[in-house]
Design an enzyme around this catalytic site. Sequence first.
Site, mmCIF file in Angstrom:
data_model
loop_
_atom_site.group_PDB
_atom_site.id
_atom_site.type_symbol
_atom_site.label_atom_id
_atom_site.label_comp_id
_atom_site.label_asym_id
_atom_site.label_seq_id
_atom_site.Cartn_x
_atom_site.Cartn_y
_atom_site.Cartn_z
ATOM 1 C CG HIS A 1 0.198 4.352 -4.292
ATOM 2 N ND1 HIS A 1 -1.236 3.538 -4.298
ATOM 3 C CD2 HIS A 1 0.221 4.394 -3.041
ATOM 4 C CE1 HIS A 1 -1.561 3.102 -3.098
ATOM 5 N NE2 HIS A 1 -1.018 3.748 -2.073
ATOM 6 C CD GLU B 1 1.344 1.633 0.137
ATOM 7 O OE1 GLU B 1 1.654 2.635 1.248
ATOM 8 O OE2 GLU B 1 0.792 2.096 -1.040
HETATM 9 P P1 13P Z 1 -3.646 3.141 4.375
HETATM 10 O O1 13P Z 1 -2.710 3.691 5.240
HETATM 11 O O2 13P Z 1 -4.926 3.658 4.287
HETATM 12 O O3 13P Z 1 -3.731 1.792 4.441
HETATM 13 O O4 13P Z 1 -2.966 3.613 3.023
HETATM 14 C C1 13P Z 1 -1.926 3.215 2.735
HETATM 15 C C2 13P Z 1 -1.385 3.741 1.303
HETATM 16 O O5 13P Z 1 -1.816 3.259 0.263
HETATM 17 C C3 13P Z 1 -0.291 4.672 1.318
HETATM 18 O O6 13P Z 1 0.374 4.998 0.221
#
Ligand code: 13P
Length: 254
Positions: A96, A166
């Site tokens: 992440h 992401e």
């Molecule tokens: P949000 O959905 O709060 O933008 O976070 C995304 C995230 O980092 C999930 O791993």
Amino acid sequence: MYMKKTLIVANWKMYPLDEDVAVELATKVEQGIKNVEGVEVALCPPFVYLIEIKKHLAKASLGAQNTFWEQEGAYTGEISPAMLKKLGCSYVILGHSERKNFLGETPEMINQKVRAVLAAKLIPVVCIGEKKRLKGAIRAELEWQMKGIFKDIPSSAISKIVLAYEPEWAISSQVHAQPATPQDCKETISFMRDALKGLWDETIAKNMTILYGGSVNSSNIKEFLLEGNAQGALVGFASLEAEEFIKLVGNLIK
Ligand code: 13P
């Protein structure tokens, strides 16, 4: 395209502060999704709540937010994939951006973690994403991340991996965060599949489950799947409120 079940992974990050709140959230979500078909939901709470939350889940799967790359040994403070497996986890989020930014995780480290997670028969949910919203430069950055993270992983193992696109600028905790557009999502996922074809082959590129993460909520989830070509989502903030998260999952089958 080959379609598996839609996958929604709830990344609770370092929330909530109290176990009873965590258990209440998990219990409500479990109740709220128990009749939903065709969607796999995985809850990824902080490590300390895994054991208790597992007791309250039947329909939802359990996942962790990180792990180490060895199964056992003198690694102070770490938790291994084998331990997570024994607790009943099915998924582990890896790489992440918050771990890269706050703890310096590198593609090489994530590569070792992917191997260890696969060896423990868990499903890695591997995050990749660019820092800034810059057209063009994004591709080289994402390809570099994928090359490092998947280095020398055999194709037989790759099919078990879930990838999550992401973009860091879209994560709700970022200042001025805004979700990617479904078009951004579609273009990047298509680019990721092309890059996977180069790294492995067409079958792997086509069959890899790719999620989108970044400010996903009950109102926009459907467009990421229908127009953005994501096969599910990695959800942060919107997974911390039971009603909103249940609505998000429910909207997938409407
Ligand atoms: P949000 O959905 O709060 O933008 O976070 C995304 C995230 O980092 C999930 O791993």
